[in-house]
Design an enzyme around this catalytic site. Structure first.
Site, PDB file in Angstrom:
ATOM      1  N   GLU A   1       3.550  39.097  34.175  1.00 18.10           N
ATOM      2  CA  GLU A   1       2.837  37.582  34.851  1.00 18.10           C
ATOM      3  C   GLU A   1       3.425  37.047  36.280  1.00 18.10           C
ATOM      4  O   GLU A   1       2.629  37.087  37.040  1.00 18.10           O
ATOM      5  CB  GLU A   1       3.277  35.878  33.822  1.00 18.10           C
ATOM      6  CG  GLU A   1       2.712  34.848  34.136  1.00 18.10           C
ATOM      7  CD  GLU A   1       4.084  33.498  33.690  1.00 18.10           C
ATOM      8  OE1 GLU A   1       3.642  32.704  34.345  1.00 18.10           O
ATOM      9  OE2 GLU A   1       3.866  33.790  32.177  1.00 18.10           O
TER      10      GLU A   1
ATOM     11  N   SER B   1       3.361  31.450  24.174  1.00 15.36           N
ATOM     12  CA  SER B   1       3.170  32.117  25.611  1.00 15.36           C
ATOM     13  C   SER B   1       2.346  30.985  25.905  1.00 15.36           C
ATOM     14  O   SER B   1       1.412  30.957  24.783  1.00 15.36           O
ATOM     15  CB  SER B   1       2.819  32.769  26.173  1.00 15.36           C
ATOM     16  OG  SER B   1       1.994  32.769  27.550  1.00 15.36           O
TER      17      SER B   1
ATOM     18  N   HIS C   1       7.257  40.291  29.288  1.00 15.38           N
ATOM     19  CA  HIS C   1       5.525  39.444  29.834  1.00 15.38           C
ATOM     20  C   HIS C   1       5.780  38.246  30.666  1.00 15.38           C
ATOM     21  O   HIS C   1       5.487  38.503  31.147  1.00 15.38           O
ATOM     22  CB  HIS C   1       5.061  38.751  27.943  1.00 15.38           C
ATOM     23  CG  HIS C   1       4.591  37.547  28.563  1.00 15.38           C
ATOM     24  ND1 HIS C   1       4.189  36.220  28.863  1.00 15.38           N
ATOM     25  CD2 HIS C   1       2.742  37.027  28.656  1.00 15.38           C
ATOM     26  CE1 HIS C   1       3.237  35.472  28.897  1.00 15.38           C
ATOM     27  NE2 HIS C   1       2.269  36.237  28.764  1.00 15.38           N
ATOM     28  N   ASN C   2       6.416  37.614  30.633  1.00 13.37           N
ATOM     29  CA  ASN C   2       7.175  36.388  31.947  1.00 13.37           C
ATOM     30  C   ASN C   2       7.352  36.523  33.308  1.00 13.37           C
ATOM     31  O   ASN C   2       6.306  37.024  33.905  1.00 13.37           O
ATOM     32  CB  ASN C   2       8.268  35.533  31.998  1.00 13.37           C
ATOM     33  CG  ASN C   2       7.849  34.649  31.174  1.00 13.37           C
ATOM     34  OD1 ASN C   2       6.881  34.895  29.909  1.00 13.37           O
ATOM     35  ND2 ASN C   2       8.124  33.781  30.410  1.00 13.37           N
TER      36      ASN C   2
ATOM     37  N   LYS D   1       8.802  38.475  25.075  1.00 16.38           N
ATOM     38  CA  LYS D   1       8.973  36.859  26.103  1.00 16.38           C
ATOM     39  C   LYS D   1       9.302  37.390  27.368  1.00 16.38           C
ATOM     40  O   LYS D   1       8.623  36.716  28.173  1.00 16.38           O
ATOM     41  CB  LYS D   1       8.433  36.357  25.423  1.00 16.38           C
ATOM     42  CG  LYS D   1       8.605  34.700  26.545  1.00 16.38           C
ATOM     43  CD  LYS D   1       7.050  34.243  26.648  1.00 16.38           C
ATOM     44  CE  LYS D   1       6.160  32.919  27.119  1.00 16.38           C
ATOM     45  NZ  LYS D   1       7.660  32.500  27.936  1.00 16.38           N
TER      46      LYS D   1
END
Length: 469
Positions: free
Chosen positions: A190, A129, A186-187, A183
C-alpha cells in the site's frame, strides 16, 4: 436461561464499533466492551441495534459469551494488547479464543500465541484492511492461528467480509503470526502503491503542466482501464475536491505524510530475510523526507534547481500511465516475493494465490489486476517471482521503455521519483545484466579473505592480491 452472545468485541473506537455493527447486521449477537464506558455508551446510543449489547464490567462481558468464547480485540497495538490479554486470561478457560484485529507486529503475535497456548487459550493475529467503511460494509480479513480453532470463527468472518465474485475476502492464512505478517506486507505494498501514484501526480503537474482538474479527469480515465483500483478511484476524487475557502483542497494540504510503522516493519523484515523490496523502502523513505519541512525549505534556497529543461516526445500522459502500471507490478512482485520468502523462513505454507484473491475487494490495495496475480499463483503455486509469469513478463516488455523515459525525464527536471526509479533498477537487476558483484567479492577477498567462486572452476578460492599501485 439468558441467551449467550456469539462474539465479544473489545474496543469501541472507529474500527471496533463498525465491525461490531457489521457483525450485528449479519445476525450475530455481539457483546461490546471498552475500558472507558462512555465510548460503549456513545456507540449504543448513536447506533442502537438489537444484536449489540453493552457491558461495563470485564467479568460480566466474558460471562455473557457462549463457549468456546470468541473475543476480538480492536485496540491500539503494543502494550495495550498485552495489558488486555493479562486482564482476560484469568477469566477464560482452555479452548477459548482471543482474536487481535489491530495492526500488531507479527513477532508480538507469535510471542503472545506461544504464551497463551500454555494456558490452552487459542490466540489469533487477524489482519483487517479496508478502513472505517470496510469494517462497516465488508473488510478484507487475514486470520492467522490454530487451524482447527479457526472453524469456530470462520462463519463470522466469512459473513462480514467483502465479497469478490461471490467469494468472501477472508481466508485462513496460516499458524501463529502469519495473519499479521500478511497484513504487514499488504500495508507495505500500500505504501509503494500510494507513493507511485504521488510520483505520477508530480510528473503530470510539474512536468506536464496539467491542472488539478485536468489530472482528476486523467486519473478518472485511468480508472476505467487496467489501472482500475480503489486507490486510483479515490485519487481522482481528491484532485476534483474544492476547498470551502476557495481553490482546491489538495493545494492547501501540507506536503508532509505520516506513517504508523507497518511499512517500516516490512522493510526491516525484508532486510532480515534478504529480500529486495526497494519500492516499499523507497516509499517509507519518501515519507521520512516529506517530514523534513524546514530542512527542505532551507536547502531549496541553497541547492540549484535542475540545470536544464528536457523535451518530452510522444503522449506524455500515456507514458506516465504505462510507468505507473509497471511500477505497480514491480511493487506487488516485491511484496509477494517477501511472502514467498516468509513461507520458507517460518514454515507457514502460505497460499499466495488465495492471498491475492482475498485482496480483490474490501482492502486498500484492491485492484482489478489482482485477478491476474491470483491466476498466476494458481497456475504456478511455487512461482518465485511474479515477473516470471507470462502475462506480467509481457507487461514488463510492453511498458519498460516508457518507464525508462519517464524516470530519465524526471531526473533531468529535478522531480523526485524514488519508487519509479527503484522499479527500473529492480527490473534491470532481475533481467540478468551484470551487477558488479564480482568486483565487490574481489574487494571482500582482498581486505578480508572472504574467498570467491569462479566461473571456470568448482569450489571457493582466495587470492593473494598484489599491490599494483
Amino acid at each position: 436461561m439468558e441467551k449467550k452472545m456469539d462474539i465479544g468485541m473489545v474496543g469501541m473506537a472507529v474500527m471496533g464499533s463498525n465491525l461490531a455493527l457489521n457483525m450485528a447486521d449479519h445476525g450475530f449477537d455481539v457483546a461490546c466492551y471498552n475500558y472507558t464506558p462512555d465510548l460503549t455508551e456513545k456507540v449504543l446510543r448513536e447506533h442502537p441495534h438489537k444484536h449489540m449489547h453493552g457491558f461495563f464490567n470485564l467479568q460480566e462481558f466474558v460471562d455473557s459469551l457462549q463457549k468456546p468464547r470468541r473475543i476480538m480485540l480492536l485496540i491500539m497495538a503494543g502494550e495495550p494488547v498485552d495489558s488486555m490479554i493479562e486482564q482476560l486470561t484469568p477469566l477464560l478457560e482452555p479452548g477459548d479464543i482471543i482474536l487481535d484485529g489491530g495492526n500488531s507486529y507479527f513477532g508480538d503475535t507469535r510471542r503472545r500465541q506461544t504464551k497463551l497456548q500454555q494456558a490452552g487459550i487459542h490466540y489469533f493475529g487477524v489482519g483487517i484492511s479496508g478502513g472505517e467503511n470496510g469494517a462497516r460494509r465488508g473488510p478484507c480479513i487475514m486470520p492467522g492461528g490454530d487451524k482447527e480453532a479457526y472453524e469456530f470463527v470462520r462463519p463470522v468472518y466469512e459473513a462480514v467480509a467483502a465479497k469478490a465474485d461471490g467469494q468472501p475476502c477472508c481466508s485462513y492464512i496460516g499458524p501463529d503470526g502469519a495473519g499479521h505478517y500478511v497484513k504487514m506486507v499488504h500495508n507495505g505494498i500500500e505504501y509503494a502503491d500510494m507513493q507511485l501514484i504521488a510520483e505520477a501526480y508530480l510528473l503530470l503537474k510539474y512536468a506536464g503542466g496539467y491542472s488539478n482538474r485536468q489530472i482528476a479527469e486523467i486519473v478518472h480515465q485511468w480508472n476505467q482501464g487496467e489501472l482500475r483500483s480503489f486507490l486510483i478511484g479515490i485519487t481522482a476524487d481528491i484532485f476534483a475536491e474544492d476547498d470551502d475557502a476557495g481553490g482546491q483542497l489538495l493545494d492547501k494540504i501540507v506536503d508532509s505524510a505520516g506513517q504508523k510503522g507497518t511499512g517500516r516493519w516490512t522493510s526491516i523484515e525484508a532486510l532480515r530475510q534478504g529480500v529486495n523490496i526497494s519500492l516499499i523502502t523507497a516509499a517509507c523513505n519518501a515519507r521520512v523526507m516529506s517530514n523534513l519541512l524546514s530542512e527542505r525549505q532551507e536547502l531549496g534556497r541553497i541547492i540549484q534547481p535542475a540545470c536544464a529543461e528536457t523535451k518530452i516526445d510522444g503522449d506524455f500522459v500515456e507514458m506516465v500511465r504505462q510507468s505507473l502500471y509497471l511500477g505497480k507490478i514491480a511493487a506487488y512482485a516485491q511484496g509477494f516475493a517477501l511472502y514467498r520468502s516468509a513461507d520458507v523462513h517460518y514454515g507457514w505454507q502460505l497460499d499466495l494465490g488465495q492471498i491475492a484473491a482475498i485482496f480483490r475487494a474490501g482492502c486498500i490495495i484492491q485492484a482489478d489486476f489482482l485477478n491476474r496475480i491470483t491466476a498466476a499463483f494458481t497456475a504456478s503455486p511455487q512461482l518465485d517471482n511474479l515477473l516470471q509469469d507470462t502475462f506480467f513478463a509481457g507487461k514488463v516488455n510492453e511498458n519498460l521503455a516508457a518507464l525508462r523515459q519517464t524516470v530519465a525525464s524526471a531526473v533531468q527536471l529535478g522531480i523526485p521519483v524514488p519508487a519509479l526509479a527503484c522499479a527500473v533498477e529492480y527490473i534491470d537487476a532481475l533481467r540478468g545484466t551484470p551487477l558488479g558483484a564480482n568486483l565487490i567479492q574481489a574487494q571482500r577477498d582482498y581486505f578480508g579473505a572472504h574467498t570467491f567462486k569462479r566461473i571456470d572452476k568448482e569450489g571457493s578460492f582466495h587470492h593473494e592480491w598484489q599491490k599494483n599501485f
